[in-house]
Design a protein around this motif. Sequence first.
Motif, PDB file in Angstrom:
ATOM      1  N   GLU A 328      22.594 -18.158 -44.750  1.00 53.54           N
ATOM      2  CA  GLU A 328      23.506 -17.731 -43.478  1.00 53.54           C
ATOM      3  C   GLU A 328      24.695 -17.432 -43.829  1.00 53.54           C
ATOM      4  OE1 GLU A 328      22.989 -18.576 -38.664  1.00 53.54           O
ATOM      5  OE2 GLU A 328      23.021 -20.393 -39.868  1.00 53.54           O
ATOM      6  N   SER A 329      25.324 -18.459 -44.636  1.00 55.23           N
ATOM      7  CA  SER A 329      26.925 -18.381 -44.593  1.00 55.23           C
ATOM      8  C   SER A 329      27.226 -17.162 -45.280  1.00 55.23           C
ATOM      9  CB  SER A 329      27.109 -19.861 -45.405  1.00 55.23           C
ATOM     10  OG  SER A 329      27.054 -21.011 -44.463  1.00 55.23           O
ATOM     11  N   ALA A 330      26.176 -16.849 -46.473  1.00 57.98           N
ATOM     12  CA  ALA A 330      26.603 -15.785 -47.480  1.00 57.98           C
ATOM     13  C   ALA A 330      26.245 -14.279 -46.777  1.00 57.98           C
ATOM     14  CB  ALA A 330      25.691 -16.027 -48.678  1.00 57.98           C
ATOM     15  N   GLY A 331      25.591 -14.289 -45.720  1.00 55.61           N
ATOM     16  CA  GLY A 331      24.884 -13.210 -44.959  1.00 55.61           C
ATOM     17  C   GLY A 331      23.926 -12.692 -45.694  1.00 55.61           C
ATOM     18  N   ARG A 332      23.167 -13.480 -46.207  1.00 58.47           N
ATOM     19  CA  ARG A 332      22.086 -12.898 -47.169  1.00 58.47           C
ATOM     20  C   ARG A 332      20.618 -12.822 -45.965  1.00 58.47           C
ATOM     21  NH1 ARG A 332      22.509 -16.498 -52.277  1.00 58.47           N
ATOM     22  NH2 ARG A 332      20.409 -15.556 -52.923  1.00 58.47           N
ATOM     23  N   TRP A 337      14.915 -13.252 -43.915  1.00 61.55           N
ATOM     24  CA  TRP A 337      13.687 -12.755 -43.300  1.00 61.55           C
ATOM     25  C   TRP A 337      12.501 -12.827 -44.363  1.00 61.55           C
ATOM     26  CZ3 TRP A 337      10.532 -11.195 -40.075  1.00 61.55           C
ATOM     27  CH2 TRP A 337       9.825 -10.009 -40.084  1.00 61.55           C
ATOM     28  N   ARG A 338      12.787 -12.702 -45.290  1.00 56.01           N
ATOM     29  CA  ARG A 338      11.529 -13.123 -46.391  1.00 56.01           C
ATOM     30  C   ARG A 338      11.133 -14.392 -46.326  1.00 56.01           C
ATOM     31  NH1 ARG A 338      12.947 -10.932 -52.150  1.00 56.01           N
ATOM     32  NH2 ARG A 338      12.986  -9.214 -51.117  1.00 56.01           N
ATOM     33  N   LEU A 339      11.989 -15.442 -46.317  1.00 61.63           N
ATOM     34  CA  LEU A 339      11.574 -16.731 -46.222  1.00 61.63           C
ATOM     35  C   LEU A 339      10.920 -17.032 -45.139  1.00 61.63           C
ATOM     36  CD1 LEU A 339      14.563 -19.113 -47.638  1.00 61.63           C
ATOM     37  CD2 LEU A 339      12.331 -18.922 -48.405  1.00 61.63           C
ATOM     38  N   SER A 340      11.246 -16.575 -44.033  1.00 61.49           N
ATOM     39  CA  SER A 340      10.590 -16.791 -42.661  1.00 61.49           C
ATOM     40  C   SER A 340       9.277 -16.307 -42.536  1.00 61.49           C
ATOM     41  CB  SER A 340      11.062 -16.015 -41.413  1.00 61.49           C
ATOM     42  OG  SER A 340      11.096 -14.529 -41.519  1.00 61.49           O
ATOM     43  N   GLN A 341       8.787 -15.495 -43.439  1.00 66.65           N
ATOM     44  CA  GLN A 341       7.451 -14.882 -43.545  1.00 66.65           C
ATOM     45  C   GLN A 341       6.679 -15.825 -44.241  1.00 66.65           C
ATOM     46  OE1 GLN A 341       7.427 -10.499 -44.486  1.00 66.65           O
ATOM     47  NE2 GLN A 341       9.595 -10.651 -44.152  1.00 66.65           N
ATOM     48  N   SER A 348      10.214 -21.319 -39.970  1.00 64.13           N
ATOM     49  CA  SER A 348       9.947 -19.913 -39.587  1.00 64.13           C
ATOM     50  C   SER A 348      10.593 -19.433 -38.133  1.00 64.13           C
ATOM     51  CB  SER A 348       8.745 -19.262 -39.790  1.00 64.13           C
ATOM     52  OG  SER A 348       8.742 -17.956 -39.546  1.00 64.13           O
ATOM     53  N   ALA A 349      10.346 -20.491 -37.047  1.00 64.33           N
ATOM     54  CA  ALA A 349      10.882 -20.159 -35.917  1.00 64.33           C
ATOM     55  C   ALA A 349      12.311 -20.477 -35.806  1.00 64.33           C
ATOM     56  CB  ALA A 349       9.941 -21.145 -34.944  1.00 64.33           C
ATOM     57  N   ARG A 350      12.772 -21.229 -36.603  1.00 59.80           N
ATOM     58  CA  ARG A 350      14.360 -21.612 -36.740  1.00 59.80           C
ATOM     59  C   ARG A 350      15.058 -20.509 -37.340  1.00 59.80           C
ATOM     60  NH1 ARG A 350      13.914 -28.012 -37.878  1.00 59.80           N
ATOM     61  NH2 ARG A 350      12.571 -28.732 -36.057  1.00 59.80           N
ATOM     62  N   ILE A 351      14.344 -19.988 -38.414  1.00 63.81           N
ATOM     63  CA  ILE A 351      14.889 -18.771 -39.378  1.00 63.81           C
ATOM     64  C   ILE A 351      15.138 -17.710 -38.218  1.00 63.81           C
ATOM     65  CG2 ILE A 351      14.864 -17.341 -41.017  1.00 63.81           C
ATOM     66  CD1 ILE A 351      13.385 -19.675 -42.689  1.00 63.81           C
ATOM     67  N   LEU A 352      14.042 -17.124 -37.745  1.00 62.53           N
ATOM     68  CA  LEU A 352      14.103 -16.179 -37.033  1.00 62.53           C
ATOM     69  C   LEU A 352      15.086 -16.273 -35.751  1.00 62.53           C
ATOM     70  CD1 LEU A 352      10.280 -15.548 -36.553  1.00 62.53           C
ATOM     71  CD2 LEU A 352      11.925 -13.960 -37.658  1.00 62.53           C
ATOM     72  N   ALA A 353      15.325 -17.394 -35.193  1.00 63.02           N
ATOM     73  CA  ALA A 353      16.283 -17.955 -34.220  1.00 63.02           C
ATOM     74  C   ALA A 353      17.727 -17.431 -34.644  1.00 63.02           C
ATOM     75  CB  ALA A 353      16.145 -19.188 -33.750  1.00 63.02           C
ATOM     76  N   ARG A 354      17.834 -17.826 -35.961  1.00 60.42           N
ATOM     77  CA  ARG A 354      19.384 -17.709 -36.511  1.00 60.42           C
ATOM     78  C   ARG A 354      19.542 -16.309 -37.008  1.00 60.42           C
ATOM     79  NH1 ARG A 354      20.830 -23.051 -40.226  1.00 60.42           N
ATOM     80  NH2 ARG A 354      19.896 -24.462 -39.053  1.00 60.42           N
ATOM     81  N   LEU A 355      18.494 -15.522 -37.083  1.00 56.04           N
ATOM     82  CA  LEU A 355      18.664 -14.131 -37.413  1.00 56.04           C
ATOM     83  C   LEU A 355      18.812 -13.409 -36.343  1.00 56.04           C
ATOM     84  CD1 LEU A 355      15.763 -13.479 -39.922  1.00 56.04           C
ATOM     85  CD2 LEU A 355      17.991 -13.617 -40.559  1.00 56.04           C
ATOM     86  N   GLU A 356      18.348 -13.683 -35.122  1.00 57.96           N
ATOM     87  CA  GLU A 356      18.410 -12.917 -33.904  1.00 57.96           C
ATOM     88  C   GLU A 356      19.872 -13.433 -33.379  1.00 57.96           C
ATOM     89  OE1 GLU A 356      14.923 -11.962 -31.036  1.00 57.96           O
ATOM     90  OE2 GLU A 356      15.303 -14.199 -30.896  1.00 57.96           O
ATOM     91  N   ALA A 357      20.325 -14.637 -33.650  1.00 59.24           N
ATOM     92  CA  ALA A 357      21.808 -14.999 -32.990  1.00 59.24           C
ATOM     93  C   ALA A 357      22.729 -14.407 -33.932  1.00 59.24           C
ATOM     94  CB  ALA A 357      21.920 -16.422 -33.377  1.00 59.24           C
ATOM     95  N   ALA A 358      22.501 -13.866 -35.256  1.00 64.04           N
ATOM     96  CA  ALA A 358      23.393 -13.004 -36.136  1.00 64.04           C
ATOM     97  C   ALA A 358      23.248 -11.482 -35.738  1.00 64.04           C
ATOM     98  CB  ALA A 358      23.130 -13.380 -37.423  1.00 64.04           C
TER      99      ALA A 358
END
Length: 751
Positions: A328-332, A337-341, A348-358
């Motif tokens: 997340e810090s590196a903007g990758r 998204w690939r990890l969340s799958q 996965s739910a936590r990753i998707l929440a951070r992607l939405e927040a970004a």
Amino acid sequence: MTLSEETRALLAEFLRHPTGLEQLPPALQTELLFKGALAALQQDATPEAVQILEEVSRAEPMDGAQALALEALVALASGSHEEAIAALFRLAVDYGIEPAQLAVLEKNFTAPTAGLQAAFLLLTGQSEAARSFDPDLKLLTSFVLDQAAPGLGQRVLQAASRVGWQNWISLINAVQHPGPENSAALLDRYPTLPPVERSLTIAVLDRFAAANEPYAQEILTQLVLRYDDAPACAISVERGYLPREAIHKALFLFLTQQWQAYETFDFDQRLLVAAYETAGLELRKRMLDISRQSGQMEWFRGLSGANRTRWLRDLSDADWETAIHGLESAGRFEEMWRLSQLSSPLWSARILARLEAAGWQPAPPHELEAFTLLANLAREAAAVPPAIRPRYSFQIVTMDDLRSLALSPDGRTLALGSASNAIHLWRLEEKPETLPILYAASTQSHALAFSPDGELLAAAVADQTIRVYQWLDGRAVKTMPGHKGLIRSIAISSDNRTMYSASFDGTLRAWRFPVGTESRVIDHSRGEIFAVALSPDGRELITAGADLVLKVFQIPEGAKVREMEGHTATVTMLAASPTTPFVASYSRDQSIRVWNYINGRQVQSFEVGTQPVTGLCIHPNEQILFSASTKGQLTVWNISTGLSLQDLVMHRRAVIGLALTPSGDTLISASVDGAVTLWNLETFLLARQPVEDMPLDQASSLQKQLKMHTRTDTEKAWLAFLLELLRWKQRFDIQIEGPRTISIGEFDIQL
């Protein structure tokens, strides 16, 4: 042969007047003398006579001699003459004389040894009969290695080659003609061998390794390094075999968890780092698995970032947080998204929440559609963490407090000992059903244990004896006296032959089970022994008590191999993992500690507060520990992080024990007041399992569960999210060929 009229006349005259031998032609004289000699040898039938007949069959000194000698041998063999039968098989097998082979086949003689019979069948083109006669090829192997002359052995190998027995040939070549090429050929073939040929290979290598053949020892250790072969590992460790190369030696000691030897040999861990950096994916995975289980992760810091590979299933919660924060810090975000799958639904739910927040979204339309759907489902599921809930509860009607708990090996029968002489039995089906009460001959069942076959129940009672019952009919099988103090813990070996008991009299005893005679006192401690636990394979026995240490004994010898120190007060409880070399201990110092009893290292420690722990168990498939207390509360712990995941509140009084069903999807707890609860772990465990590890047919199971009216809204939310992850994974698997790696700086994540 057909005689001429003149010859018949000469023979008739000779038979009338035997003294007139000189009247016969010289050639006929020789022939008659030869035939008479053969007939005489046949009639003599001594071993010496048979030997002469065999020599004639090989040398054939005159025309027709072989046939006549063979006829004599066949005649003797038909009368069960052992030396004649052996001679025919030597002629047929050792010398390949076809008439002898035909004679053996026609008369269906049996070779004097089984190995010779197997060789004869193979050499005469009867490969199917040979394999039927010698299915594991042990007889043929022994014949070629121990009995056959080099030339004959080569003929047997050529016959085996003609019928495609290349696996067996590679084994024989490896031990008869040792060298790098033949060893490599055997090692390459080994994973493709059927079980029977693997067993033969190990047995042959074991034999030559025991004879101090270094090439055989090297092959055995390489089987451990390459394929994690259990039989090869057991032999190599027991006899102290080690690979020749230093890197392989360090790796072997590490993989077999010979910690003292490893730390002495590779004190700065450079060899292990070098082994990891040159290893393939599967070997790296094994090294990380052992590191995680043993707590031996120091070497991992010596790797360059590009070589710090971790696998999704091995990431602890702390690792996940590190990985996601770094990406997340590196903007990758694409890699997030690939990890969340592929990660667990929880992460996965936590990753998707951070992607939405970004404010990030994937560009391809089909991925955007999946992202939107998954993010919505994740948001709904994450509103309430995946919780453990009661499956059902029931109440035992009793005037006495419960004292002990045991679950049958099939998970269907629950036994509960009480302060009186009553042992309550319940059948755990869709609806729990009470079974007839088992009445012990004494009060207070302080410990219970079912036999591994589920037929017997052992109870340690107040009169300091152990009673064994045929619990289905209530019949007492045996009483075992001997202890001089309260018996607090019992365990029965997986082979159903030995029971171990720990007592306040300070003794650890082994009993022949179920006959009851005491085998021996394994240990005599200075203080009370509170608990005993067995490793899954039955090779280690762990005890703990008032002397503050955990002791590990090798079974069946009973030798103490190590002590594990760390607790500062009496240890009152133990629980061994059913799948890993972990044992959990609770002490009055208000801590639970998790140990690797193979290397003696402490893996984790939990501070539990002032309420004494009264129940412990480790989940078989996850790094999850359950504890229960005198307050009636259950706590779920994460062994990898040391954090509490959830508190389960159901009981009003102290819990007397915990048990897990064999499948691991149900936790059972009981309290002193007779309340029993079965906890549903399915959704909790599914939420923590990487989607990458789930079979594709898991989707159909999830669809059925979503339709169950017994599922709560929270469970359905998590199940719906997981189902969509699985559906997307199927598309994702098609798009990506081969493994992918995500580097986050501290380590790489292998997908």
